[in-house]
Design a protein around this motif. Sequence first.
Motif, mmCIF file in Angstrom:
data_model
loop_
_atom_site.group_PDB
_atom_site.id
_atom_site.type_symbol
_atom_site.label_atom_id
_atom_site.label_comp_id
_atom_site.label_asym_id
_atom_site.label_seq_id
_atom_site.Cartn_x
_atom_site.Cartn_y
_atom_site.Cartn_z
ATOM 1 N N ARG A 230 0.806 -1.210 0.000
ATOM 2 C CA ARG A 230 0.000 0.000 0.000
ATOM 3 C C ARG A 230 0.847 1.272 0.000
ATOM 4 O O ARG A 230 0.498 2.265 -0.646
ATOM 5 N N ASP A 231 1.968 1.265 0.731
ATOM 6 C CA ASP A 231 2.798 2.468 0.775
ATOM 7 C C ASP A 231 3.367 2.791 -0.601
ATOM 8 O O ASP A 231 3.415 3.960 -1.010
ATOM 9 N N LEU A 234 0.291 3.843 -3.072
ATOM 10 C CA LEU A 234 -0.205 5.197 -2.840
ATOM 11 C C LEU A 234 0.877 6.235 -3.104
ATOM 12 O O LEU A 234 0.617 7.288 -3.694
ATOM 13 N N PHE A 238 0.072 8.321 -6.498
ATOM 14 C CA PHE A 238 -0.419 9.686 -6.341
ATOM 15 C C PHE A 238 0.708 10.707 -6.205
ATOM 16 O O PHE A 238 0.676 11.758 -6.833
#
Length: 653
Positions: A230-231, A234, A238
């Motif tokens: 996830r790190d 994201l 983004f």
Amino acid sequence: MGKNDDEDTGVKMAAPDGFDGPTNDRVCTDVLCSLLFIAMLVVMTGIGIHAIENGDYRIVLYPLDYDGNVCGTDAGDIDMTNFPYLYRVNYLGGGVCMKECPSFTIGYADEYTLVTYGGVYQVGGLADENGPLVIMPDYSDSPNVQTCTQENCYPNNNPAESFTSSGVNYGNGYAFYLTDTTSYLHRCFTSTEAYNVIENAVGESISDLGDAEDATSFISELYSDLYSARDYVLGFGFGVSVLSSYAYTYFLRIPGLLFLIIWSSLLASLGLIGFIGYYSFSVADNARDEDPQVYSDEEINGLRYFGIFMFVVAGLYFLFLCAMRKRIQLSIGIVKETSRAVQSMPTLLLFPIVQTVCIIIFVIVWLVYAVHVASLGEIESNEFSSNGVTVMYRTFNYDDETRGMALFLLFSFFWTSEFIGAVGSIVIARAIASWYFTRNKGSIGTLTVLNAIRQSLWYHMGTAAFGSLVIAIIQTIRAIVAYIQKKIEEVDSENAFVKCIACCFQCCFACLEKCMRFINKHAYIQTAIFSTNFCISAKNGFFLILRNFGRIGAISLVSEVVVVIGKIFIAAVTGAIAYVLMDNYIADEVESIIGPTVVVMLLTYIVATLFFSIFSMAVDTVLQCFIADEEMFDGDDCYAEGSLKEWIDDNGS
């Protein structure tokens, strides 16, 4: 076309008295459309409140069993509150509610245990007594209950005869075999492996129902990998993507780089067209020399004719590039100036985020209304007969009033989403126009963007509502045509004439929508500069396009090349860096880094698309400002700078 006055293309622009950039003496434009837009939101809210008071969202979100009961709710003849899952027993979607989806080992299936419309039936002495526990409600009082006996579901205790029996009826009956399942959206899906076990037992193919489990397994695995990464997902999806997009526009300002990108792309496409023609000739010659000849003379001649056609296209394309070379050079200059403008107002890059948040908020509210409107339908009983066996299943039926509310909600969705985009276009055009018509570029910054937002929202919401209304009407008509087409095909799927007519309608309205989007965009720019209403802005923008058709075409070509290459470049570079870092640091924590990498690239592509939507609008704004500058002023009075000033000096104003 030249810039001389022409009655067919309108009179060239004249600078208003005291013109010094986009006017600050603004007036509210298209107020009536603002009021109509507000009225639409009020009506939409009224429909939503009515649906919430009279509907039940659970009817839509939870599955419906064969008897018309909603699993997981008390909205039916039987209280299913404790039975939230649906186990399908036939291809029609008819099934029974369960407390939990049967779960055992992957690929488990017991061909001697049947789940039926009336309960669980097991073949004595052959059924697996240690199989998954099945807890179902009591359907015995249902008027549509259908249960199994050995005669109608398992003749001679033979699985093959069971599959063709009246109970199972090739998957169209009121009973089906017990298998291991996975729950997804309160539905129980059987794995492909379990269906294979049933296929081997009954000797028939039933694997078509296994696709859903494959999808849920893939999604579950992907979710797990995305959570572990996830790190990176994201951060790169983004954060790095925004930095990459911003850096890309900066690199466009490097002397010679944009020239190299554009002309190499154009010449590469020219070479590709010529190579296709050469390759077609080569294949045709080789085919003619074969002994024995494999291809017919007609096929060989067809390849040669195709090669000739591609050579002709390449020749025409080469002449086009020669004729458009000055305009392409002008377009390169406009793209360079656009990159300068965007670089000077980095705050502008945040506006798509604000738009996205607004759209998300609206969609959440709209979905609540839409789900409740969908729940206003009446549950209808349906019978299906196959091989002399009749089974019951349920569907929703809607009256004309509910259909009207649904259609209005759809129209509201189109109008509001287009309106939010239109406001963003006016804000971008206002900010970029201020940059262009300011001689001291150092004074441009965040305040310019904030002022553009304030003026656009206060004065020009009506113009945004007008333009978005036109698009929303076209989109609604297209949706109605698609719905009619679907209904006609359900009645007569072989009617080629009807399909052709519907496709023609869709094509015409799709072209009309694209044309109106093009006109709208230039109308918004005119409104941002001169504070004119939509109709006047659209007229002025349209004639401006006619007077400068070649330039518009060239800048569209160049900007499209820049945008496409930019999106691919940013997504590829960001994805590659993310892949390398995840491979080095978290490869042991995930099943595969391919899934997270693909998601990173998708997120990056979406971010790049939002970024380049700003860039594309900015390019068109700079082009209109340049043409207006050229028509309104001469010599040193022009606002053009840099490569645009050089172009005017070389070619005359």
